[in-house]
Design a protein around this motif. Structure first.
Motif, short mmCIF file in Angstrom:
data_model
loop_
_atom_site.label_atom_id
_atom_site.label_comp_id
_atom_site.label_asym_id
_atom_site.label_seq_id
_atom_site.Cartn_x
_atom_site.Cartn_y
_atom_site.Cartn_z
N THR A 187 45.51 45.18 51.36
CA THR A 187 46.24 44.55 50.26
C THR A 187 45.47 43.37 49.70
O THR A 187 45.35 43.22 48.48
CB THR A 187 47.64 44.11 50.72
OG1 THR A 187 48.33 45.25 51.26
CG2 THR A 187 48.43 43.51 49.59
N LEU A 188 44.93 42.53 50.56
CA LEU A 188 44.14 41.38 50.10
C LEU A 188 42.90 41.84 49.35
O LEU A 188 42.52 41.24 48.34
CB LEU A 188 43.76 40.49 51.28
CG LEU A 188 44.90 39.68 51.89
CD1 LEU A 188 44.41 38.93 53.13
CD2 LEU A 188 45.47 38.70 50.87
N PHE A 189 42.26 42.89 49.82
CA PHE A 189 41.07 43.41 49.14
C PHE A 189 41.43 43.92 47.74
O PHE A 189 40.72 43.65 46.78
CB PHE A 189 40.44 44.54 49.98
CG PHE A 189 39.24 45.15 49.33
CD1 PHE A 189 38.03 44.48 49.30
CD2 PHE A 189 39.32 46.41 48.75
CE1 PHE A 189 36.92 45.04 48.71
CE2 PHE A 189 38.22 46.99 48.16
CZ PHE A 189 37.01 46.30 48.13
N ILE A 190 42.54 44.64 47.62
CA ILE A 190 42.96 45.17 46.32
C ILE A 190 43.29 44.01 45.37
O ILE A 190 42.88 44.03 44.20
CB ILE A 190 44.16 46.13 46.49
CG1 ILE A 190 43.69 47.41 47.14
CG2 ILE A 190 44.83 46.41 45.15
CD1 ILE A 190 44.80 48.36 47.55
N VAL A 191 43.99 43.01 45.85
CA VAL A 191 44.33 41.86 45.01
C VAL A 191 43.05 41.13 44.59
O VAL A 191 42.91 40.73 43.42
CB VAL A 191 45.30 40.91 45.76
CG1 VAL A 191 45.45 39.59 45.04
CG2 VAL A 191 46.65 41.59 45.93
N TRP A 192 42.11 40.97 45.50
CA TRP A 192 40.84 40.31 45.18
C TRP A 192 40.08 41.09 44.10
O TRP A 192 39.58 40.51 43.15
CB TRP A 192 40.00 40.18 46.45
CG TRP A 192 38.62 39.66 46.19
CD1 TRP A 192 38.26 38.38 45.89
CD2 TRP A 192 37.41 40.42 46.19
NE1 TRP A 192 36.89 38.29 45.71
CE2 TRP A 192 36.36 39.54 45.90
CE3 TRP A 192 37.13 41.76 46.42
CZ2 TRP A 192 35.05 39.97 45.81
CZ3 TRP A 192 35.82 42.18 46.34
CH2 TRP A 192 34.80 41.28 46.04
N LYS A 193 40.00 42.43 44.25
CA LYS A 193 39.30 43.25 43.26
C LYS A 193 39.99 43.15 41.90
O LYS A 193 39.32 43.10 40.86
CB LYS A 193 39.25 44.72 43.70
CG LYS A 193 38.31 45.03 44.81
CD LYS A 193 36.88 45.09 44.36
CE LYS A 193 36.58 46.42 43.73
NZ LYS A 193 35.21 46.59 43.34
N PHE A 194 41.32 43.13 41.90
CA PHE A 194 42.07 43.03 40.65
C PHE A 194 41.77 41.72 39.94
O PHE A 194 41.45 41.70 38.75
CB PHE A 194 43.56 43.17 40.94
CG PHE A 194 44.41 43.09 39.71
CD1 PHE A 194 44.47 44.14 38.81
CD2 PHE A 194 45.16 41.95 39.45
CE1 PHE A 194 45.25 44.06 37.68
CE2 PHE A 194 45.95 41.87 38.33
CZ PHE A 194 46.00 42.92 37.44
N PHE A 195 41.86 40.60 40.65
CA PHE A 195 41.59 39.32 40.01
C PHE A 195 40.12 39.16 39.63
O PHE A 195 39.80 38.51 38.64
CB PHE A 195 42.06 38.16 40.90
CG PHE A 195 43.54 37.96 40.85
CD1 PHE A 195 44.15 37.53 39.69
CD2 PHE A 195 44.33 38.22 41.95
CE1 PHE A 195 45.52 37.36 39.61
CE2 PHE A 195 45.70 38.05 41.90
CZ PHE A 195 46.30 37.62 40.72
N ARG A 196 39.25 39.76 40.39
CA ARG A 196 37.82 39.75 40.03
C ARG A 196 37.62 40.50 38.71
O ARG A 196 36.87 40.06 37.85
CB ARG A 196 37.03 40.41 41.16
CG ARG A 196 35.56 40.42 40.95
CD ARG A 196 34.87 41.01 42.16
NE ARG A 196 33.47 41.21 41.89
CZ ARG A 196 32.75 42.17 42.41
NH1 ARG A 196 33.28 43.02 43.25
NH2 ARG A 196 31.48 42.29 42.11
N GLY A 197 38.30 41.63 38.55
CA GLY A 197 38.22 42.39 37.30
C GLY A 197 38.80 41.62 36.13
O GLY A 197 38.25 41.64 35.02
N LEU A 198 39.94 40.95 36.36
CA LEU A 198 40.53 40.13 35.28
C LEU A 198 39.58 39.01 34.87
O LEU A 198 39.41 38.74 33.68
CB LEU A 198 41.85 39.53 35.74
CG LEU A 198 43.06 40.45 35.78
CD1 LEU A 198 44.27 39.71 36.33
CD2 LEU A 198 43.36 41.02 34.41
N ASN A 199 38.96 38.38 35.84
CA ASN A 199 38.01 37.31 35.54
C ASN A 199 36.81 37.86 34.77
O ASN A 199 36.33 37.23 33.82
CB ASN A 199 37.57 36.63 36.83
CG ASN A 199 36.76 35.40 36.58
OD1 ASN A 199 37.06 34.63 35.67
ND2 ASN A 199 35.73 35.19 37.38
N PHE A 200 36.34 39.03 35.16
CA PHE A 200 35.21 39.64 34.47
C PHE A 200 35.57 39.95 33.01
O PHE A 200 34.78 39.70 32.10
CB PHE A 200 34.79 40.93 35.19
CG PHE A 200 33.64 41.64 34.54
CD1 PHE A 200 32.34 41.19 34.74
CD2 PHE A 200 33.86 42.74 33.73
CE1 PHE A 200 31.29 41.83 34.15
CE2 PHE A 200 32.80 43.39 33.14
CZ PHE A 200 31.51 42.94 33.34
#
Length: 195
Positions: A57-70
């Motif tokens: 779950t933490l990995f998915i949330v991290w990837k999601f926010f990383r994508g939003l930031n990108f």
């Protein structure tokens, strides 16, 4: 010898260790040490499963926010481009949208060949179509032409109409899922550069 109706096999009244059948039924046929081992194993596997679930779950949330930031940084860098860079960027987006609509370029096909082959599929957008966008892209990329702000606005409007057509073509659910998945894959380099 008696037949146990639950198991369907014969049993002696006394088991091999000298205890009778009722003693086995009281403890469930296992000792207290075995029960403790099973509870420890169950607790350990439950903890491992919970920890794994939290990590995923933490990995998915991290990837999601990383994508939003990108995506936010991509919009910010697009705003800093000159008109020529904006036209090149919009044409790249345009070709990706058209490919998602099912019209991929053939191997070895030039920009003009590609645009002439599929232009009739996108004629409903008025005077400015994919042919005109390709001409503007080629003049900007390979020539000394500097597009005007109106031409950039026209390219942006054309991309917005293509995006709307893709949303209608895929359906809202599939389109939304693809957008969500693209957030997870955003930091990778794009499949296409400005050809």
């Amino acid at each position: 010898i008696e037949t146990d109706p639950n198991i369907g096999r014969s049993r002696d009244r006394e088991s091999a260790d000298g205890r009778d059948e009722t003693a086995d039924n009281d403890t469930g046929g296992t000792s207290d040490v075995d029960n403790t081992d099973n509870q420890d194993f169950s607790l350990g596997s439950t903890s491992f499963a919970f920890l794994s679930l939290v990590m995923i779950t933490l990995f998915i949330v991290w990837k999601f926010f990383r994508g939003l930031n990108f995506e936010r940084n991509k919009r910010r860098s697009y705003a800093n481009l000159d008109n020529k860079g904006k036209v090149l960027y919009q044409y790249n987006v345009m070709t990706q949208l058209i490919e998602k609509l099912g019209y991929e370029p053939n191997p070895g096909e030039t920009h003009f060949e590609y645009s002439y082959r599929i232009a009739h599929k996108f004629h409903e957008f008025g005077k400015f179509g994919f042919k005109e966008a390709t001409q503007l892209f080629v003049k900007s990329k390979y020539g000394d032409y500097c597009p005007s702000s109106e031409e950039v606005d026209t390219m942006e409007g054309y991309c917005a109409r293509l995006e709307l057509q893709l949303k209608r073509h895929l359906g809202l659910l599939q389109y939304s899922l693809e957008r969500l998945v693209s957030l997870f894959n955003s930091p990778k380099t794009s499949k296409h550069s400005s050809k």
